[in-house]
Design an enzyme around this catalytic site. Structure first.
Site, PDB file in Angstrom:
ATOM      1  N   CYS A  52       0.834  -1.208   0.000  1.00  0.00           N
ATOM      2  CA  CYS A  52       0.000   0.000   0.000  1.00  0.00           C
ATOM      3  C   CYS A  52       0.870   1.260   0.000  1.00  0.00           C
ATOM      4  O   CYS A  52       2.053   1.227   0.324  1.00  0.00           O
ATOM      5  CB  CYS A  52      -0.948  -0.012   1.199  1.00  0.00           C
ATOM      6  SG  CYS A  52      -0.130   0.285   2.761  1.00  0.00           S
ATOM      7  N   CYS A  54       0.862   3.822   2.019  1.00  0.00           N
ATOM      8  CA  CYS A  54       1.405   4.272   3.301  1.00  0.00           C
ATOM      9  C   CYS A  54       2.596   3.418   3.736  1.00  0.00           C
ATOM     10  O   CYS A  54       3.423   3.878   4.513  1.00  0.00           O
ATOM     11  CB  CYS A  54       0.329   4.355   4.384  1.00  0.00           C
ATOM     12  SG  CYS A  54      -0.486   2.833   4.824  1.00  0.00           S
TER      13      CYS A  54
END
Length: 145
Positions: A52, A54
């Site tokens: 992802c 993040c």
């Protein structure tokens, strides 16, 4: 233009693995690797890696920068959520009291969970706030290097 999704994802995963290894973390890809690392005497920081945004923009940079500190864990290891599923599940079995979260960090001592930095403490935050949180845990639980 025809993109091969699997080829693209394999490249993303490869880069994510290389990035965390270059930061000094050892890949744990089997349940046996996890048991050996997490039950070892001393402190262990586990970074639960993922693909992802993040993870790439916040967690992996924080993982790399947090260890440049006077105190740090004895071992730096990583499991890859969604890739090394058995190893990740085994690591998460040590994180009692915490739901599965990726990316995340777990600090353990002698196989016992001390602290977690969960996804909600990573996503939407800047890397330096995660670094600060990790280093505060290092101050509390780790020895000087």
């Amino acid at each position: 233009m025809d993109l091969d999704f699997n080829l693209l994802m394999n490249d993303v995963v490869r880069q994510a693995r290389q990035e965390i290894e270059m930061a000094g973390y050892s890949q744990l890809t089997t349940e046996e690797d996890v048991d050996q690392a997490l039950t070892s005497k001393g402190t262990t920081l586990v970074m639960v890696n993922s693909v992802c945004g993040c993870a790439g923009g916040i967690a992996r940079p924080a993982a790399a920068h947090s260890i440049h500190y006077d105190k740090r864990p004895d071992r730096l290891v990583t499991v890859f959520a969604g890739q090394d599923k058995e190893a990740t599940a085994k690591a998460r079995s040590y994180f009692t009291g915490y739901p599965p979260s990726s990316p995340s960090f777990a600090l353990l001592k002698d196989g016992q969970i001390l602290k977690m930095v969960e996804r909600h403490e990573i996503e939407g935050h800047d890397p330096m706030s995660v670094v600060s949180k990790l280093q505060s845990y290092f101050d509390e639980y780790c020895e000087e290097v």
